[in-house]
Design an enzyme around this catalytic site. Structure first.
Site, PDB file in Angstrom:
ATOM      1  N   LYS A  11       0.821  -1.216   0.000  1.00  0.00           N
ATOM      2  CA  LYS A  11       0.000   0.000   0.000  1.00  0.00           C
ATOM      3  C   LYS A  11       0.863   1.278   0.000  1.00  0.00           C
ATOM      4  O   LYS A  11       2.078   1.220   0.226  1.00  0.00           O
ATOM      5  CB  LYS A  11      -0.937  -0.029   1.216  1.00  0.00           C
ATOM      6  CG  LYS A  11      -1.963  -1.182   1.153  1.00  0.00           C
ATOM      7  CD  LYS A  11      -2.965  -1.070   2.300  1.00  0.00           C
ATOM      8  CE  LYS A  11      -4.017  -2.157   2.199  1.00  0.00           C
ATOM      9  NZ  LYS A  11      -5.057  -2.014   3.249  1.00  0.00           N
ATOM     10  N   TYR A  51     -12.463  -2.115  -3.904  1.00  0.00           N
ATOM     11  CA  TYR A  51     -12.946  -2.306  -2.532  1.00  0.00           C
ATOM     12  C   TYR A  51     -14.476  -2.208  -2.445  1.00  0.00           C
ATOM     13  O   TYR A  51     -15.000  -1.851  -1.394  1.00  0.00           O
ATOM     14  CB  TYR A  51     -12.313  -1.272  -1.616  1.00  0.00           C
ATOM     15  CG  TYR A  51     -10.890  -1.608  -1.186  1.00  0.00           C
ATOM     16  CD1 TYR A  51     -10.619  -2.748  -0.430  1.00  0.00           C
ATOM     17  CD2 TYR A  51      -9.825  -0.779  -1.516  1.00  0.00           C
ATOM     18  CE1 TYR A  51      -9.327  -3.057  -0.018  1.00  0.00           C
ATOM     19  CE2 TYR A  51      -8.522  -1.080  -1.106  1.00  0.00           C
ATOM     20  CZ  TYR A  51      -8.290  -2.226  -0.348  1.00  0.00           C
ATOM     21  OH  TYR A  51      -7.014  -2.530   0.071  1.00  0.00           O
ATOM     22  N   HIS A 117      -2.134  -5.425   1.519  1.00  0.00           N
ATOM     23  CA  HIS A 117      -3.422  -6.093   1.332  1.00  0.00           C
ATOM     24  C   HIS A 117      -3.170  -7.486   0.783  1.00  0.00           C
ATOM     25  O   HIS A 117      -2.239  -7.685  -0.012  1.00  0.00           O
ATOM     26  CB  HIS A 117      -4.286  -5.313   0.315  1.00  0.00           C
ATOM     27  CG  HIS A 117      -5.443  -6.119  -0.206  1.00  0.00           C
ATOM     28  ND1 HIS A 117      -6.643  -6.211   0.459  1.00  0.00           N
ATOM     29  CD2 HIS A 117      -5.566  -6.917  -1.299  1.00  0.00           C
ATOM     30  CE1 HIS A 117      -7.455  -7.018  -0.221  1.00  0.00           C
ATOM     31  NE2 HIS A 117      -6.829  -7.453  -1.292  1.00  0.00           N
ATOM     32  N   GLU A 128      -9.855 -10.366  -7.633  1.00  0.00           N
ATOM     33  CA  GLU A 128      -8.851  -9.308  -7.490  1.00  0.00           C
ATOM     34  C   GLU A 128      -7.730  -9.438  -8.523  1.00  0.00           C
ATOM     35  O   GLU A 128      -7.258  -8.431  -9.058  1.00  0.00           O
ATOM     36  CB  GLU A 128      -8.284  -9.338  -6.061  1.00  0.00           C
ATOM     37  CG  GLU A 128      -9.336  -8.948  -5.030  1.00  0.00           C
ATOM     38  CD  GLU A 128      -8.831  -9.001  -3.605  1.00  0.00           C
ATOM     39  OE1 GLU A 128      -7.668  -9.363  -3.377  1.00  0.00           O
ATOM     40  OE2 GLU A 128      -9.617  -8.654  -2.709  1.00  0.00           O
TER      41      GLU A 128
HETATM   42  N1  LIG Z   1     -11.988  -0.841  11.351  1.00  0.00           N
HETATM   43  C1  LIG Z   1     -11.346  -0.362  10.279  1.00  0.00           C
HETATM   44  N2  LIG Z   1     -10.973   0.922  10.229  1.00  0.00           N
HETATM   45  C2  LIG Z   1     -10.316   1.409   9.145  1.00  0.00           C
HETATM   46  N3  LIG Z   1      -9.998   0.657   8.058  1.00  0.00           N
HETATM   47  C3  LIG Z   1     -10.358  -0.625   8.077  1.00  0.00           C
HETATM   48  C4  LIG Z   1     -11.037  -1.198   9.171  1.00  0.00           C
HETATM   49  N4  LIG Z   1     -11.257  -2.505   8.887  1.00  0.00           N
HETATM   50  C5  LIG Z   1     -10.713  -2.713   7.664  1.00  0.00           C
HETATM   51  N5  LIG Z   1     -10.179  -1.596   7.180  1.00  0.00           N
HETATM   52  C6  LIG Z   1      -9.477  -1.421   5.900  1.00  0.00           C
HETATM   53  O1  LIG Z   1     -10.214  -2.051   4.864  1.00  0.00           O
HETATM   54  C7  LIG Z   1      -9.304  -2.822   4.136  1.00  0.00           C
HETATM   55  C8  LIG Z   1      -9.887  -3.975   3.411  1.00  0.00           C
HETATM   56  O2  LIG Z   1      -8.908  -4.917   3.021  1.00  0.00           O
HETATM   57  P1  LIG Z   1      -7.340  -4.701   3.264  1.00  0.00           P
HETATM   58  O3  LIG Z   1      -6.718  -6.045   3.480  1.00  0.00           O
HETATM   59  O4  LIG Z   1      -6.793  -3.865   2.189  1.00  0.00           O
HETATM   60  O5  LIG Z   1      -7.207  -3.897   4.624  1.00  0.00           O
HETATM   61  C9  LIG Z   1      -8.343  -3.338   5.192  1.00  0.00           C
HETATM   62  C10 LIG Z   1      -8.119  -2.088   5.996  1.00  0.00           C
HETATM   63  O6  LIG Z   1      -7.141  -1.232   5.438  1.00  0.00           O
END
Ligand SMILES: Nc1ncnc2c1ncn2[C@@H]1O[C@@H]2COP(=O)(O)O[C@H]2[C@H]1O
Length: 133
Positions: A11, A51, A117, A128
């Site tokens: 990221k 997303y 991610h 994805e």
């Molecule tokens: N409680 C949260 N607050 C902020 N961001 C979140 C939260 N839960 C998930 N995310 C974000 O949403 C993303 C979804 O998949 P990622 O694996 O990219 O990583 C996750 C986080 O970056």
């Protein structure tokens, strides 16, 4: 269990910290192989599409703004149980509770700026990977 493919994104926070190589080293050392990769700067539309499953979550806008804030390193990883293995190496979403020695524990800051991610299921991995490659 067959060899799997999974999508991994380093990221914007981790790219800005200049730790792409350090993160890749951890993935490769664990037996995962990078079979395709590119650096992209996402548009808001791309980040929102990628997303889409989170569009009703309270953190969606923050997540999208962060994901378009700088370049990201997108890679396809291949290996035995690659989806599960990648998520183990990444650690929990929240870096403050991620196990010590995981990527998010070492390079993440909070739930948004969490360095990496990884696809969370076989179905997600297929969607994805085909979104970016
Ligand atoms: N409680 C949260 N607050 C902020 N961001 C979140 C939260 N839960 C998930 N995310 C974000 O949403 C993303 C979804 O998949 P990622 O694996 O990219 O990583 C996750 C986080 O970056």
């Amino acid at each position: 269990m067959k060899t799997e493919h999974t999508l991994s994104i380093i990221k914007p926070d981790a790219v800005a910290k200049n730790v792409i190589g350090a993160i890749i080293n951890r993935l490769e050392t664990s037996g995962l192989m990078i079979v395709n990769a590119k650096i992209l700067q996402l548009t808001s539309i791309q980040a929102s599409e990628f997303y889409a499953a989170h569009q009703n979550k309270f953190f969606f806008n923050e997540l999208i703004n962060f994901m378009i804030s700088g370049p990201i390193f997108i890679q396809i990883l291949k290996g035995y149980q690659a989806i599960k293995k990648n998520r183990e190496i990444m650690g929990a979403t929240d870096p403050t509770v991620a196990l010590s020695g995981t990527i998010r524990s070492d390079y993440g800051y909070n739930c948004t700026k969490n360095a990496i991610h990884g696809s969370d299921s076989k179905k997600s991995a297929i969607r994805e990977i085909s979104y970016f490659f």
